[in-house]
Design a protein around this motif. Structure first.
Motif, PDB file in Angstrom:
ATOM      1  N   LEU A 259       0.815  -1.220   0.000  1.00 16.17           N
ATOM      2  CA  LEU A 259       0.000   0.000   0.000  1.00 16.17           C
ATOM      3  C   LEU A 259       0.847   1.267   0.000  1.00 16.17           C
ATOM      4  O   LEU A 259       1.958   1.285   0.516  1.00 16.17           O
ATOM      5  N   ASP A 260       0.279   2.336  -0.566  1.00 17.68           N
ATOM      6  CA  ASP A 260       0.910   3.648  -0.460  1.00 17.68           C
ATOM      7  C   ASP A 260       0.822   4.113   0.986  1.00 17.68           C
ATOM      8  O   ASP A 260      -0.130   3.780   1.697  1.00 17.68           O
ATOM      9  N   PRO A 261       1.791   4.935   1.422  1.00 25.30           N
ATOM     10  CA  PRO A 261       1.818   5.355   2.826  1.00 25.30           C
ATOM     11  C   PRO A 261       0.501   5.952   3.316  1.00 25.30           C
ATOM     12  O   PRO A 261       0.077   5.667   4.432  1.00 25.30           O
ATOM     13  N   GLU A 262      -0.187   6.719   2.461  1.00 25.77           N
ATOM     14  CA  GLU A 262      -1.413   7.335   2.992  1.00 25.77           C
ATOM     15  C   GLU A 262      -2.507   6.304   3.246  1.00 25.77           C
ATOM     16  O   GLU A 262      -3.422   6.553   4.025  1.00 25.77           O
ATOM     17  N   LEU A 263      -2.416   5.164   2.563  1.00 23.83           N
ATOM     18  CA  LEU A 263      -3.454   4.153   2.746  1.00 23.83           C
ATOM     19  C   LEU A 263      -3.148   3.240   3.935  1.00 23.83           C
ATOM     20  O   LEU A 263      -4.021   2.546   4.429  1.00 23.83           O
ATOM     21  N   VAL A 264      -1.882   3.256   4.371  1.00 23.75           N
ATOM     22  CA  VAL A 264      -1.476   2.350   5.446  1.00 23.75           C
ATOM     23  C   VAL A 264      -2.269   2.634   6.708  1.00 23.75           C
ATOM     24  O   VAL A 264      -2.774   1.723   7.363  1.00 23.75           O
ATOM     25  N   SER A 265      -2.453   3.927   7.029  1.00 23.42           N
ATOM     26  CA  SER A 265      -3.033   4.260   8.331  1.00 23.42           C
ATOM     27  C   SER A 265      -4.453   3.736   8.466  1.00 23.42           C
ATOM     28  O   SER A 265      -4.846   3.278   9.529  1.00 23.42           O
ATOM     29  N   GLU A 266      -5.240   3.766   7.353  1.00 19.54           N
ATOM     30  CA  GLU A 266      -6.628   3.305   7.485  1.00 19.54           C
ATOM     31  C   GLU A 266      -6.681   1.800   7.769  1.00 19.54           C
ATOM     32  O   GLU A 266      -7.555   1.327   8.492  1.00 19.54           O
ATOM     33  N   VAL A 267      -5.723   1.055   7.208  1.00 24.46           N
ATOM     34  CA  VAL A 267      -5.694  -0.388   7.462  1.00 24.46           C
ATOM     35  C   VAL A 267      -5.206  -0.655   8.890  1.00 24.46           C
ATOM     36  O   VAL A 267      -5.780  -1.476   9.616  1.00 24.46           O
ATOM     37  N   LEU A 268      -4.176   0.070   9.302  1.00 19.45           N
ATOM     38  CA  LEU A 268      -3.653  -0.144  10.652  1.00 19.45           C
ATOM     39  C   LEU A 268      -4.689   0.219  11.707  1.00 19.45           C
ATOM     40  O   LEU A 268      -4.791  -0.445  12.744  1.00 19.45           O
TER      41      LEU A 268
ATOM     42  N   GLY B 280      14.887   4.578   7.765  1.00 15.21           N
ATOM     43  CA  GLY B 280      13.891   5.555   8.202  1.00 15.21           C
ATOM     44  C   GLY B 280      12.541   4.951   8.508  1.00 15.21           C
ATOM     45  O   GLY B 280      11.520   5.599   8.347  1.00 15.21           O
ATOM     46  N   ARG B 281      12.508   3.696   8.910  1.00 13.76           N
ATOM     47  CA  ARG B 281      11.199   3.069   9.143  1.00 13.76           C
ATOM     48  C   ARG B 281      10.918   2.817  10.619  1.00 13.76           C
ATOM     49  O   ARG B 281      10.041   2.054  10.961  1.00 13.76           O
TER      50      ARG B 281
END
Ligand code: ATP
Ligand code: MG
Lengths: 371, 247
Positions: free
Chosen positions: B169-178, B245-246
């Motif tokens: 996923l693109d970074p902006e989509l990660v947060s909704e899944v998390l 950087g993760r």
């Protein structure tokens, strides 16, 4: 300074920029196009003259025929149009080159060459049409009379159509059976595990035999053989039923392979996804793998259907009264093959809508998404 | 007794050893994060626990029941253990709603109306109820992955296995899944997740396991693993992650 001087002026290393070269003179090509066009026009008029004589012999000449022939004669000049355009552009290209206008010289040259090739390809197409027409009117219309005797075709059409119902009956039933049997064989080839080994082996043997066996031999063996065996029920089947059985046996082997290719083309992660939800092997096949496979195999499946439809003409060797057999009888009664041509046309015509239908299906699914 | 017990398992892929005496325990309501370099066997471990991949040696027990080896009903096991994959393998030929209701209807024999009502309820919770009749390829990656999670959840699993569900996923989509996973953790779902999202692992995990050399090389509470790893190999792995950087 000429164009080519200008081109080399910036060149310091001894290598040449090829793209800066002045365009090649297209005049020769344009003249060739004109020559070919003129020759073809002359040949067309000769052919039209022959056609006129033939029509006269058939007592079909008259004003209407003459007008049509004249229009065709003028039409034969059509390839000369782009050829003339080609000449004109070639001339303006040369003028531009004299004025050192490289850009316009190139544009005109390209246009001239394009027009010349358009003219030449039109002439080639015309030449092929002429050959076909000559073939049909040669020897006092012998070919036309043998294959396309219109009154006879019209008169025997009802008989042929009625017999064609037999072909339709055979292939409709055989197609349904082939779809089912082919799928069963394909799935049998994927039976998992040790227990599935005999099933897999059977499926492989079946496919190997019936894919290799020529359909016509299969029909012959089934059609004559089974009634000779005297087996109860089976021996009393009609010729059409034997034909259906034989065609199903042969074509299921092909269709099984088509299904198999479709199933194998589905990515393994789809199986993992389905199994991880608790679906059994059979449920996974039924709800997830086969539906996706079927969508992918519609075009090859249609090809095999068309080939099955054509194979129905083979049943005449066991004496089933299909359209081809009927046409052969008519042909031998009239010493003329036109009725067979009718059958040929019918076979071709029925496949065309199917091809378009599949194009539509594929397109619609693509637009709706979901593969 | 731990809910998942992995005892001394071994696994080879044609000569390449993935597990070499791996052991691991997951307690009920725990969220265990698997971390480790690419190819260390995180996905393979989750697939083994779900019975999608056989093991060569050792055993895996779930709720005290042995679920590896002969005589195990893997289909029954899978009803209790949901898995979501790295690449969301939604079924492309079915709508979102059909994807979600397929297993309840076919496996649990829930009536269609009931299954659809439950599916809509879950889809509503993640704000995707208006996508119910869309096909997966008309959804964003984040939406697809959340549907994949719902598809596993609708079976009411006792355990969820999540395999790098944000890595595609693109970074902006990660947060909704998390956010969705965080909710599950709060509700007490037992989860085992393979992840490269170290920040997230640190936040939700009850335990972090570093896989290396076919074993759990080091395990412990997130603060200890990320703050004060004991093993040199763990340290160098985390250093690489920090450099990238993760964390
Ligand atoms: N079906 C298979 N056949 C052969 N080798 C495999 C198979 N599946 C996995 N492997 C190998 O097993 C090892 C572990 O793979 P796995 O997918 O579990 O890694 P991973 O830890 O999930 O890596 P990543 O972080 O990149 O997802 C890899 O070396 C891989 O090449
Ligand atoms: Mg992985």
């Amino acid at each position: 300074m000429t164009a080519s001087d200008k081109m080399i002026a910036s060149d310091t290393t001894g290598r040449r920029w090829r793209f800066g070269a002045p365009p090649k003179n297209p005049t020769k090509l344009a003249l060739t196009a004109i020559a070919v066009g003129v020759i073809l026009a002359a040949l067309s008029w000769l052919t039209l003259d022959n056609l006129y004589l033939a029509l006269k012999a058939l007592e079909l000449d008259g004003t209407a025929a003459t007008i049509i022939l004249v229009i065709l004669g003028i039409g034969a000049l059509y390839p000369l149009r782009p050829a003339c355009r080609s000449i004109a552009r070639a001339r303006s290209s040369r003028r531009a080159l004299e004025q050192n206008d490289l850009v316009n010289a190139r544009i005109d040259t390209a246009a001239s060459r394009d027009a010349a090739w358009i003219s030449i390809s039109l002439s080639v197409a015309l030449a092929i049409v002429l050959i076909v027409v000559e073939f049909f009117i040669a020897n006092d219309l012998a070919v036309s009379r043998t294959f396309f005797l219109l009154p006879l075709m019209w008169e025997t059409l009802p008989l042929i159509l009625e017999a064609f119902i037999t072909n339709i009956y055979i292939f409709l039933i055989a197609e349904v059976l082939v779809l089912v049997v082919g799928l069963i064989v394909a799935i049998a080839r994927f039976t998992p595990g040790e227990a599935g080994r005999p099933i897999r082996a059977l499926a492989v043997i079946y496919t190997d035999i019936f894919r290799g066996l020529p359909a016509i031999i299969n029909i012959y063996l089934v059609g004559f053989g089974i009634s000779l065996t005297g087996l109860p029920i089976l021996k009393d089947c009609s010729q059409e039923t034997f034909a259906i059985i034989a065609l199903t046996l042969t074509n299921s082997a092909y269709v099984a392979e088509i299904y198999r290719a479709g199933i194998e083309s589905i990515h393994w992660s789809q199986i993992a996804g389905a199994r991880s939800l608790g679906l059994t092997y059979m449920q996974t096949m039924r709800f997830v793998i086969v539906p996706q496979a079927v969508r992918r195999i519609i075009p090859p499946m249609l090809n095999s259907f068309i080939s099955l439809q054509k194979d129905t003409a083979l049943v005449n060797i066991i004496g089933a009264m299909d359209a081809f057999n009927q046409a052969k009888i008519i042909a031998s009664n009239h010493f003329n093959l036109s009725a067979v041509t009718t059958v040929a046309i019918i076979f071709v015509v029925i496949t065309i809508p199917q091809a378009r239908l599949v194009d539509r299906l594929v397109e619609r699914r693509r637009l709706a998404g979901g593969m | 007794m731990a809910l998942i017990e992995i005892r001394d398992i071994h696994k080879n892929f044609g000569g390449h050893t993935v597990f070499n005496g791996m052991s691991l325990e997951v307690e009920e309501h725990q969220v265990v994060c698997l971390i480790g370099p690419s190819g260390c066997g995180k996905s393979t471990l989750l697939r083994c626990i779900n019975g999608l991949e056989p093991i060569d040696n050792g055993e895996i027990r779930i709720h005290g029941e042995r679920m590896t080896g002969p005589g195990v009903d893997v289909n029954a096991l899978r009803r209790d253990v949901g898995i979501v994959f790295q690449s969301f393998n939604l079924f492309p030929h079915m709508t979102v709603l059909d994807n979600v209701t397929l297993a309840p209807i076919q496996v649990l024999k829930v009536p269609r109306a009931e299954a659809e009502a439950r599916a809509m309820e879950l889809l509503k919770r993640i704000g995707l109820e208006q996508k119910a009749t869309s096909y997966p390829d008309r959804l964003s990656g984040g939406q697809q992955q959340r549907v994949a999670i719902v598809r596993a959840l609708v079976m009411d699993p006792m355990i969820m296995l999540l395999d790098e569900i944000t890595s595609a996923l693109d970074p902006e989509l990660v947060s909704e899944v998390l956010a969705m996973v965080r909710d599950l953790a709060r509700e007490g779902m037992t989860m085992l997740l393979a992840t490269h999202e170290m920040g997230f692992a640190r936040e939700v995990a009850s335990k972090v396991c570093f896989l290396y050399g076919g074993k759990v090389h080091e395990e412990g509470p997130p603060d200890q693993i990320f703050g004060d790893p004991r093993e040199e190999r763990t340290r160098s792995f985390l250093r690489q992650i920090i450099d990238a950087g993760r964390l």
